[in-house]
Design an enzyme around this catalytic site. Structure first.
Site, PDB file in Angstrom:
ATOM      1  N   HIS A 157       7.958  -1.990  -2.703  1.00  0.00           N
ATOM      2  CA  HIS A 157       9.290  -2.603  -2.851  1.00  0.00           C
ATOM      3  C   HIS A 157      10.371  -1.999  -3.695  1.00  0.00           C
ATOM      4  O   HIS A 157       9.607  -1.420  -4.876  1.00  0.00           O
ATOM      5  CB  HIS A 157       9.039  -3.847  -2.750  1.00  0.00           C
ATOM      6  CG  HIS A 157      10.467  -4.634  -2.203  1.00  0.00           C
ATOM      7  ND1 HIS A 157      11.363  -5.146  -3.300  1.00  0.00           N
ATOM      8  CD2 HIS A 157      10.737  -5.375  -1.087  1.00  0.00           C
ATOM      9  CE1 HIS A 157      12.473  -5.775  -2.409  1.00  0.00           C
ATOM     10  NE2 HIS A 157      11.979  -5.788  -1.400  1.00  0.00           N
TER      11      HIS A 157
ATOM     12  N   HIS B 184      13.345  -0.722   6.095  1.00  0.00           N
ATOM     13  CA  HIS B 184      13.880  -1.916   5.937  1.00  0.00           C
ATOM     14  C   HIS B 184      13.079  -2.907   6.891  1.00  0.00           C
ATOM     15  O   HIS B 184      11.983  -3.063   6.840  1.00  0.00           O
ATOM     16  CB  HIS B 184      15.528  -1.823   6.110  1.00  0.00           C
ATOM     17  CG  HIS B 184      16.078  -2.913   5.492  1.00  0.00           C
ATOM     18  ND1 HIS B 184      15.661  -3.965   4.865  1.00  0.00           N
ATOM     19  CD2 HIS B 184      17.554  -3.295   5.536  1.00  0.00           C
ATOM     20  CE1 HIS B 184      16.459  -5.095   4.614  1.00  0.00           C
ATOM     21  NE2 HIS B 184      17.622  -4.413   4.971  1.00  0.00           N
TER      22      HIS B 184
ATOM     23  N   ASP C 190       7.105  -7.719   5.272  1.00  0.00           N
ATOM     24  CA  ASP C 190       6.999  -7.311   6.571  1.00  0.00           C
ATOM     25  C   ASP C 190       5.329  -7.107   7.004  1.00  0.00           C
ATOM     26  O   ASP C 190       4.892  -7.247   7.936  1.00  0.00           O
ATOM     27  CB  ASP C 190       7.569  -5.935   6.701  1.00  0.00           C
ATOM     28  CG  ASP C 190       8.807  -5.973   6.622  1.00  0.00           C
ATOM     29  OD1 ASP C 190       9.322  -6.734   7.514  1.00  0.00           O
ATOM     30  OD2 ASP C 190       9.732  -5.382   5.941  1.00  0.00           O
TER      31      ASP C 190
HETATM   32  N1  COA Z   1       2.892   3.600   0.955  1.00  0.00           N
HETATM   33  C1  COA Z   1       2.303   4.663   0.264  1.00  0.00           C
HETATM   34  N2  COA Z   1       2.965   5.000  -0.834  1.00  0.00           N
HETATM   35  C2  COA Z   1       4.223   4.412  -1.034  1.00  0.00           C
HETATM   36  C3  COA Z   1       4.574   3.387  -0.305  1.00  0.00           C
HETATM   37  C4  COA Z   1       4.030   2.965   0.891  1.00  0.00           C
HETATM   38  N3  COA Z   1       4.432   2.033   1.445  1.00  0.00           N
HETATM   39  N4  COA Z   1       5.967   2.879  -0.847  1.00  0.00           N
HETATM   40  C5  COA Z   1       5.982   3.608  -1.879  1.00  0.00           C
HETATM   41  N5  COA Z   1       5.064   4.683  -1.956  1.00  0.00           N
HETATM   42  C6  COA Z   1       5.029   5.670  -3.086  1.00  0.00           C
HETATM   43  C7  COA Z   1       5.887   6.720  -2.694  1.00  0.00           C
HETATM   44  O1  COA Z   1       5.258   7.679  -2.266  1.00  0.00           O
HETATM   45  C8  COA Z   1       6.314   7.046  -4.284  1.00  0.00           C
HETATM   46  O2  COA Z   1       4.832   7.858  -4.902  1.00  0.00           O
HETATM   47  P1  COA Z   1       5.332   9.119  -5.812  1.00  0.00           P
HETATM   48  O3  COA Z   1       6.008   8.644  -6.972  1.00  0.00           O
HETATM   49  O4  COA Z   1       3.881   9.523  -5.981  1.00  0.00           O
HETATM   50  O5  COA Z   1       5.758  10.124  -4.617  1.00  0.00           O
HETATM   51  C9  COA Z   1       6.222   5.778  -5.015  1.00  0.00           C
HETATM   52  O6  COA Z   1       5.453   4.897  -4.342  1.00  0.00           O
HETATM   53  C10 COA Z   1       7.667   5.315  -5.099  1.00  0.00           C
HETATM   54  O7  COA Z   1       8.241   5.166  -3.793  1.00  0.00           O
HETATM   55  P2  COA Z   1       9.841   5.187  -3.766  1.00  0.00           P
HETATM   56  O8  COA Z   1      10.274   5.737  -2.057  1.00  0.00           O
HETATM   57  O9  COA Z   1      10.538   6.077  -4.674  1.00  0.00           O
HETATM   58  O10 COA Z   1      10.273   4.005  -3.823  1.00  0.00           O
HETATM   59  P3  COA Z   1      11.493   3.167  -3.190  1.00  0.00           P
HETATM   60  O11 COA Z   1      11.955   2.261  -3.987  1.00  0.00           O
HETATM   61  O12 COA Z   1      12.441   4.282  -2.953  1.00  0.00           O
HETATM   62  O13 COA Z   1      11.180   2.550  -1.743  1.00  0.00           O
HETATM   63  C11 COA Z   1      10.412   1.099   0.034  1.00  0.00           C
HETATM   64  C12 COA Z   1      10.903   1.486  -1.220  1.00  0.00           C
HETATM   65  C13 COA Z   1      10.533  -0.041   0.536  1.00  0.00           C
HETATM   66  C14 COA Z   1      11.227   2.086   1.136  1.00  0.00           C
HETATM   67  C15 COA Z   1       9.089   2.074   0.108  1.00  0.00           C
HETATM   68  O14 COA Z   1       8.182   1.337  -0.428  1.00  0.00           O
HETATM   69  C16 COA Z   1       8.604   2.101   1.678  1.00  0.00           C
HETATM   70  O15 COA Z   1       8.824   3.083   2.070  1.00  0.00           O
HETATM   71  N6  COA Z   1       7.715   1.342   2.048  1.00  0.00           N
HETATM   72  C17 COA Z   1       7.093   1.191   3.326  1.00  0.00           C
HETATM   73  C18 COA Z   1       8.198   0.542   4.463  1.00  0.00           C
HETATM   74  C19 COA Z   1       8.531  -0.797   4.254  1.00  0.00           C
HETATM   75  O16 COA Z   1       7.378  -1.537   4.378  1.00  0.00           O
HETATM   76  N7  COA Z   1       9.558  -1.348   4.190  1.00  0.00           N
HETATM   77  C20 COA Z   1       9.892  -2.698   4.038  1.00  0.00           C
HETATM   78  C21 COA Z   1      10.581  -3.133   2.846  1.00  0.00           C
HETATM   79  S1  COA Z   1      10.651  -4.745   2.566  1.00  0.00           S
END
Ligand code: COA
Length: 387
Positions: free
Chosen positions: A273, A233, A324
């Site tokens: 996201h 987050h 971010d």
């Molecule tokens: N880098 C690489 N791969 C990513 C990614 C990232 N930042 N964010 C998502 N993915 C990939 C996941 O590995 C997954 O791939 P898969 O289906 O092959 O396993 C797919 O995208 C879906 O990810 P998921 O974790 O299910 O999405 P979510 O909706 O639960 O997660 C976040 C959303 C924001 C938690 C996630 O995108 C993330 O961890 N981002 C990095 C942290 C970040 O920048 N957070 C700030 C948010 S404002």
């Protein structure tokens, strides 16, 4: 306000299961709306681009709390109220003085906000006026906490807040001991506008869950700070800067660096996201701002690393940057320490958290989902001595 497409569930309906509550509508809110397909964000009906361009953070705070943009008089009243609440109670300042220098600033902020409740006679008063006053108090005091701790850990004396000027101006002043230039203040103010609210994100949801038990505002904001601290987050902006600094220190090629990360199955912070399927509009605004800042300062490397990473992650994974990603290099260009990026996010999001709490309490219902039990059943109890 009920959405015709949303079925009202009753306890007799089959339970809905959604991992991470994805796609679940948990409540109604008139504060902000995200269209993940279009890449659109609105606060109370106003597009984020228009607000970033034309409104100050204080105007946005007024808008979120009251539903309308303020007149000049209304804005002045809010400004004066916020200015008058900036100082910290002495015991809270003492807590900051005794915090370890290497403490996580989000842990310090969480502790300080929780302790502010101990010195607010209205902490447990749950009427609308008291809650609204506490919202202003906590929003006004959070910048003082962040700046005071940052100076104390560097062996410097905290700087008393100004009794005038915007939140952006006063915060940068308390941090650096000198009044910021107009450009820096404006960039920082836009950052505050962009982070102020964002639908039912994890920290806002946390705050509303706590508020829904009719616990107090300080408990809810402390809990929200705890949720925002996580790297999935608000903690992501700090991790983005760590990555950019590591690339720089190693003299690495950003494309190779990030390709290796992706090949190793690692996440690249600042990308992806839960709601946006296209570029986060806040990231687009910040990208343009950081480009301008970099050009003005004649230091393009953070922008160039960021763009190379953006293109690689987009091409390799089809994932776009979130707020971010570019807030990291923006804050860095403003001379802010990377571990203050998340507390600054908290400073701004307190506007949204408190607006959500006021909205929650205006029509409260306990937020209480269920878990699917997947553990064992029908086990025979064996007394302690026979195990
Ligand atoms: N880098 C690489 N791969 C990513 C990614 C990232 N930042 N964010 C998502 N993915 C990939 C996941 O590995 C997954 O791939 P898969 O289906 O092959 O396993 C797919 O995208 C879906 O990810 P998921 O974790 O299910 O999405 P979510 O909706 O639960 O997660 C976040 C959303 C924001 C938690 C996630 O995108 C993330 O961890 N981002 C990095 C942290 C970040 O920048 N957070 C700030 C948010 S404002």
């Amino acid at each position: 306000m009920a959405d015709q497409n949303v079925k009202e569930l009753t306890t007799d309906d089959a339970p809905v299961k959604a991992r991470g509550l994805e796609g679940v509508i948990a409540l109604e809110s008139a504060l902000s709306s995200i269209d993940g397909q279009k890449g659109e964000l609105i606060y109370r009906g106003y597009d984020i681009h228009a607000l970033a361009e034309g409104a100050s953070f204080e105007e946005v705070v007024y808008l979120l709390w009251n539903g309308e943009l303020p007149t000049e008089d209304e804005l002045e009243t809010l400004r004066s109220e916020l200015q008058s609440e900036r100082a910290l109670p002495a015991p809270v300042m003492n807590i900051l003085r005794h915090a370890p220098d290497d403490a996580h600033p989000m842990a310090v902020l969480r502790t300080a906000v929780s302790s502010l409740a101990l010195y607010d006679e209205e902490a447990d008063a749950m009427n609308d006026e008291a809650n609204r006053r506490k919202a202003a108090r906590v929003l006004a005091q959070i910048p003082t906490v962040i700046a005071a701790f940052d100076r104390l850990r560097k062996g410097l004396d905290p700087i008393s807040p100004l009794d005038d000027g915007s939140m952006a101006h006063n915060f940068l002043y308390m941090l650096n001991g000198e009044e910021p230039g107009e450009a820096a203040e404006r960039v920082f103010d836009v950052c505050l506008v962009l982070h102020a609210d964002h639908g039912l994100n994890a920290s806002t949801f946390t705050g509303r869950v706590i508020g829904s038990t009719l616990s107090d505002l300080y408990s809810a904001v402390s809990g929200a700070i705890g949720a925002l601290k996580g790297p999935l987050h608000g903690g992501a902006n700090r991790e983005v800067m760590r990555m950019l600094l590591e690339i720089d220190e190693q003299g690495a090629d950003p494309v190779e660096y990030v390709t290796e990360k992706l090949e190793a199955g690692e996440r690249v912070m600042g990308f992806g996201h839960r709601v946006y399927r296209t570029m986060d509009p806040r990231a687009a605004i910040l990208r343009d701002m950081v480009k301008e800042l970099s050009e003005e300062e004649g230091e393009m490397k953070w922008y160039e690393y960021s763009m190379a990473i953006l293109e690689t992650v987009r091409d390799e994974k089809g994932i776009a940057p979130n707020v971010d990603f570019f807030s990291a290099s923006t804050y860095y260009q403003l001379g802010l320490d990377p571990d203050l990026f998340t507390p600054i996010f908290a400073l701004s999001r307190t506007a949204g958290w408190t607006a959500h709490l006021l909205e929650q309490w205006a029509d409260n219902r306990l937020i209480r989902p269920r878990a699917e039990y997947v553990g064992e059943r029908d086990r025979t109890f064996v007394p302690l001595g026979q195990r």
